[in-house]
Design a protein around this motif. Sequence first.
Motif, PDB file in Angstrom:
ATOM      1  N   VAL A  56      27.841  24.958  40.172  1.00  0.00           N
ATOM      2  CA  VAL A  56      27.110  26.118  40.680  1.00  0.00           C
ATOM      3  C   VAL A  56      26.374  25.675  41.940  1.00  0.00           C
ATOM      4  O   VAL A  56      25.571  24.751  41.900  1.00  0.00           O
ATOM      5  CB  VAL A  56      26.111  26.660  39.639  1.00  0.00           C
ATOM      6  N   VAL A  57      26.676  26.333  43.052  1.00  0.00           N
ATOM      7  CA  VAL A  57      26.019  26.049  44.324  1.00  0.00           C
ATOM      8  C   VAL A  57      24.909  27.074  44.530  1.00  0.00           C
ATOM      9  O   VAL A  57      25.166  28.283  44.492  1.00  0.00           O
ATOM     10  CB  VAL A  57      27.016  26.114  45.495  1.00  0.00           C
ATOM     11  N   LEU A  58      23.693  26.614  44.741  1.00  0.00           N
ATOM     12  CA  LEU A  58      22.545  27.500  44.922  1.00  0.00           C
ATOM     13  C   LEU A  58      22.138  27.487  46.394  1.00  0.00           C
ATOM     14  O   LEU A  58      21.757  26.436  46.933  1.00  0.00           O
ATOM     15  CB  LEU A  58      21.378  27.043  44.045  1.00  0.00           C
ATOM     16  N   ALA A  59      22.218  28.644  47.044  1.00  0.00           N
ATOM     17  CA  ALA A  59      21.970  28.748  48.484  1.00  0.00           C
ATOM     18  C   ALA A  59      20.753  29.629  48.741  1.00  0.00           C
ATOM     19  O   ALA A  59      20.709  30.785  48.308  1.00  0.00           O
ATOM     20  CB  ALA A  59      23.202  29.322  49.190  1.00  0.00           C
ATOM     21  N   HIS A  60      19.779  29.098  49.463  1.00  0.00           N
ATOM     22  CA  HIS A  60      18.504  29.780  49.692  1.00  0.00           C
ATOM     23  C   HIS A  60      18.604  30.811  50.814  1.00  0.00           C
ATOM     24  O   HIS A  60      19.558  30.826  51.602  1.00  0.00           O
ATOM     25  CB  HIS A  60      17.413  28.765  50.017  1.00  0.00           C
ATOM     26  N   GLY A  61      17.595  31.672  50.902  1.00  0.00           N
ATOM     27  CA  GLY A  61      17.545  32.699  51.923  1.00  0.00           C
ATOM     28  C   GLY A  61      16.702  32.294  53.119  1.00  0.00           C
ATOM     29  O   GLY A  61      16.248  31.147  53.225  1.00  0.00           O
ATOM     30  N   PHE A  62      16.478  33.248  54.010  1.00  0.00           N
ATOM     31  CA  PHE A  62      15.695  33.002  55.227  1.00  0.00           C
ATOM     32  C   PHE A  62      14.286  32.511  54.891  1.00  0.00           C
ATOM     33  O   PHE A  62      13.624  33.039  54.004  1.00  0.00           O
ATOM     34  CB  PHE A  62      15.592  34.286  56.051  1.00  0.00           C
ATOM     35  N   GLY A  63      13.834  31.490  55.628  1.00  0.00           N
ATOM     36  CA  GLY A  63      12.479  30.989  55.478  1.00  0.00           C
ATOM     37  C   GLY A  63      12.240  30.172  54.227  1.00  0.00           C
ATOM     38  O   GLY A  63      11.107  29.759  53.969  1.00  0.00           O
ATOM     39  N   CYS A  64      13.282  29.920  53.466  1.00  0.00           N
ATOM     40  CA  CYS A  64      13.137  29.206  52.193  1.00  0.00           C
ATOM     41  C   CYS A  64      13.864  27.862  52.274  1.00  0.00           C
ATOM     42  O   CYS A  64      14.408  27.483  53.310  1.00  0.00           O
ATOM     43  CB  CYS A  64      13.692  30.042  51.049  1.00  0.00           C
ATOM     44  N   ASP A  65      13.882  27.140  51.165  1.00  0.00           N
ATOM     45  CA  ASP A  65      14.658  25.919  51.051  1.00  0.00           C
ATOM     46  C   ASP A  65      15.080  25.773  49.593  1.00  0.00           C
ATOM     47  O   ASP A  65      14.808  26.650  48.760  1.00  0.00           O
ATOM     48  CB  ASP A  65      13.888  24.697  51.554  1.00  0.00           C
ATOM     49  N   GLN A  66      15.751  24.681  49.301  1.00  0.00           N
ATOM     50  CA  GLN A  66      16.335  24.518  47.968  1.00  0.00           C
ATOM     51  C   GLN A  66      15.293  24.473  46.856  1.00  0.00           C
ATOM     52  O   GLN A  66      15.608  24.759  45.700  1.00  0.00           O
ATOM     53  CB  GLN A  66      17.219  23.289  47.909  1.00  0.00           C
ATOM     54  N   ASN A  67      14.044  24.123  47.181  1.00  0.00           N
ATOM     55  CA  ASN A  67      13.012  24.059  46.155  1.00  0.00           C
ATOM     56  C   ASN A  67      12.772  25.414  45.503  1.00  0.00           C
ATOM     57  O   ASN A  67      12.296  25.482  44.359  1.00  0.00           O
ATOM     58  CB  ASN A  67      11.714  23.532  46.760  1.00  0.00           C
ATOM     59  N   MET A  68      13.083  26.494  46.199  1.00  0.00           N
ATOM     60  CA  MET A  68      12.888  27.831  45.645  1.00  0.00           C
ATOM     61  C   MET A  68      13.750  28.077  44.407  1.00  0.00           C
ATOM     62  O   MET A  68      13.506  29.024  43.661  1.00  0.00           O
ATOM     63  CB  MET A  68      13.185  28.891  46.699  1.00  0.00           C
ATOM     64  N   TRP A  69      14.761  27.229  44.194  1.00  0.00           N
ATOM     65  CA  TRP A  69      15.661  27.399  43.053  1.00  0.00           C
ATOM     66  C   TRP A  69      15.237  26.569  41.838  1.00  0.00           C
ATOM     67  O   TRP A  69      15.956  26.532  40.838  1.00  0.00           O
ATOM     68  CB  TRP A  69      17.081  26.992  43.443  1.00  0.00           C
ATOM     69  N   ARG A  70      14.109  25.896  41.893  1.00  0.00           N
ATOM     70  CA  ARG A  70      13.787  24.907  40.867  1.00  0.00           C
ATOM     71  C   ARG A  70      13.805  25.482  39.448  1.00  0.00           C
ATOM     72  O   ARG A  70      14.223  24.801  38.497  1.00  0.00           O
ATOM     73  CB  ARG A  70      12.439  24.252  41.160  1.00  0.00           C
ATOM     74  N   LEU A  71      13.365  26.730  39.277  1.00  0.00           N
ATOM     75  CA  LEU A  71      13.354  27.315  37.931  1.00  0.00           C
ATOM     76  C   LEU A  71      14.765  27.595  37.443  1.00  0.00           C
ATOM     77  O   LEU A  71      15.055  27.450  36.246  1.00  0.00           O
ATOM     78  CB  LEU A  71      12.505  28.589  37.919  1.00  0.00           C
ATOM     79  N   MET A  72      15.655  27.986  38.342  1.00  0.00           N
ATOM     80  CA  MET A  72      17.051  28.201  37.955  1.00  0.00           C
ATOM     81  C   MET A  72      17.741  26.869  37.664  1.00  0.00           C
ATOM     82  O   MET A  72      18.584  26.778  36.757  1.00  0.00           O
ATOM     83  CB  MET A  72      17.802  28.929  39.074  1.00  0.00           C
ATOM     84  N   VAL A  73      17.368  25.831  38.405  1.00  0.00           N
ATOM     85  CA  VAL A  73      17.942  24.514  38.145  1.00  0.00           C
ATOM     86  C   VAL A  73      17.582  24.060  36.743  1.00  0.00           C
ATOM     87  O   VAL A  73      18.446  23.597  35.976  1.00  0.00           O
ATOM     88  CB  VAL A  73      17.447  23.492  39.183  1.00  0.00           C
ATOM     89  N   ASP A  74      16.324  24.195  36.381  1.00  0.00           N
ATOM     90  CA  ASP A  74      15.890  23.786  35.043  1.00  0.00           C
ATOM     91  C   ASP A  74      16.677  24.525  33.959  1.00  0.00           C
ATOM     92  O   ASP A  74      17.006  23.935  32.922  1.00  0.00           O
ATOM     93  CB  ASP A  74      14.394  24.065  34.870  1.00  0.00           C
ATOM     94  N   ALA A  75      16.975  25.800  34.203  1.00  0.00           N
ATOM     95  CA  ALA A  75      17.653  26.605  33.187  1.00  0.00           C
ATOM     96  C   ALA A  75      19.158  26.349  33.146  1.00  0.00           C
ATOM     97  O   ALA A  75      19.769  26.356  32.068  1.00  0.00           O
ATOM     98  CB  ALA A  75      17.384  28.092  33.447  1.00  0.00           C
ATOM     99  N   LEU A  76      19.772  26.106  34.305  1.00  0.00           N
ATOM    100  CA  LEU A  76      21.233  26.003  34.370  1.00  0.00           C
ATOM    101  C   LEU A  76      21.751  24.578  34.233  1.00  0.00           C
ATOM    102  O   LEU A  76      22.900  24.365  33.823  1.00  0.00           O
ATOM    103  CB  LEU A  76      21.732  26.581  35.706  1.00  0.00           C
ATOM    104  N   ALA A  77      20.930  23.600  34.581  1.00  0.00           N
ATOM    105  CA  ALA A  77      21.403  22.216  34.647  1.00  0.00           C
ATOM    106  C   ALA A  77      21.953  21.662  33.336  1.00  0.00           C
ATOM    107  O   ALA A  77      22.879  20.844  33.366  1.00  0.00           O
ATOM    108  CB  ALA A  77      20.294  21.308  35.176  1.00  0.00           C
ATOM    109  N   PRO A  78      21.436  22.052  32.162  1.00  0.00           N
ATOM    110  CA  PRO A  78      21.982  21.456  30.941  1.00  0.00           C
ATOM    111  C   PRO A  78      23.478  21.692  30.740  1.00  0.00           C
ATOM    112  O   PRO A  78      24.147  20.876  30.084  1.00  0.00           O
ATOM    113  CB  PRO A  78      21.165  22.135  29.824  1.00  0.00           C
ATOM    114  N   ASP A  79      24.019  22.782  31.300  1.00  0.00           N
ATOM    115  CA  ASP A  79      25.419  23.119  31.052  1.00  0.00           C
ATOM    116  C   ASP A  79      26.265  23.178  32.317  1.00  0.00           C
ATOM    117  O   ASP A  79      27.472  23.431  32.231  1.00  0.00           O
ATOM    118  CB  ASP A  79      25.517  24.478  30.349  1.00  0.00           C
ATOM    119  N   HIS A  80      25.654  22.981  33.490  1.00  0.00           N
ATOM    120  CA  HIS A  80      26.387  23.128  34.742  1.00  0.00           C
ATOM    121  C   HIS A  80      26.029  22.014  35.714  1.00  0.00           C
ATOM    122  O   HIS A  80      24.920  21.484  35.693  1.00  0.00           O
ATOM    123  CB  HIS A  80      26.082  24.485  35.387  1.00  0.00           C
ATOM    124  N   ARG A  81      26.975  21.695  36.550  1.00  0.00           N
ATOM    125  CA  ARG A  81      26.706  20.794  37.678  1.00  0.00           C
ATOM    126  C   ARG A  81      26.090  21.644  38.792  1.00  0.00           C
ATOM    127  O   ARG A  81      26.675  22.655  39.199  1.00  0.00           O
ATOM    128  CB  ARG A  81      28.000  20.154  38.155  1.00  0.00           C
TER     129      ARG A  81
END
Length: 267
Positions: A20-45
């Motif tokens: 799963v590739v997580l791509a941020h929006g304008f004015g943001c960076d990858q840190n904005m996805w941290r909550l989704m990473v915590d939820a998705l990481a156990p079952d996905h790369r």
Amino acid sequence: MEIIRRNNVTVTGDPHGRTVVLAHGFGCDQNMWRLMVDALAPDHRIVLFDYVGAGGSDPSAFSEDRYASLDGYARDAVEVCEALDLRDAVFVGHSVSAMIGVLAAAAAPERIGALVMVAPSPRYMDDDGYRGGFSREDIEELLMSLESNYLGWSAQMAPLIMGNGDRPELGDELRNSFCATDPDMARVFARTTFLSDSRDDLKGVQVPTLVLDCTQDAIAPPEVGRYVHRAIPGSTLVTLDATGHCPHLSAPEATHEAIQDFLAGLR
């Protein structure tokens, strides 16, 4: 390694799970996805990256010519997928990155096998028979304000974009993210974003697609989510019980549940 460094690529999660590739929006960076990473990481790369000009990317790689259109950002996304030799990845794009994902999937169909569009908008400006949420005058005023006083614009716009006035810490986080972006690079990305029109690209989407919108969104009103859903053959629309333009931060549980249900249905 040049692309990995240029776009500050991070890979985490289950190495044997679907990517799963997580791509941020304008004015943001990858840190904005941290909550989704915590939820998705156990079952996905999970693959995260920063567009050039954002987060920990290499600012020396910035080119105004390249990033004056969404194609330049789509090239970033495709090159990250190529550098990691991704196959059949799920591209999750927030806001303008939803449209960047559309372009990337068309350019590299072997790399991207599904799309998740979080608060997408193919055109922010109203048009005949289309409501994007902003008049031409609105967009011109927004861009003029951003270019004349980027820090002031960030302080004013971040709470409006985030919504959830009862949780000011969310607006503060978005403002801080805006303020951490180089103003000259942000100016280019803003013009590229708010003047874009990707409506014609939607009908060419040929991969499973989930469209996520919110009940209240000052940037991409519900009409836009419905438009995207109708324009993409076979897409699924889920309207989250959420307020604001960043549900992955303001309503992470609902956002994760919708994405997880979609991922579970993919083959």
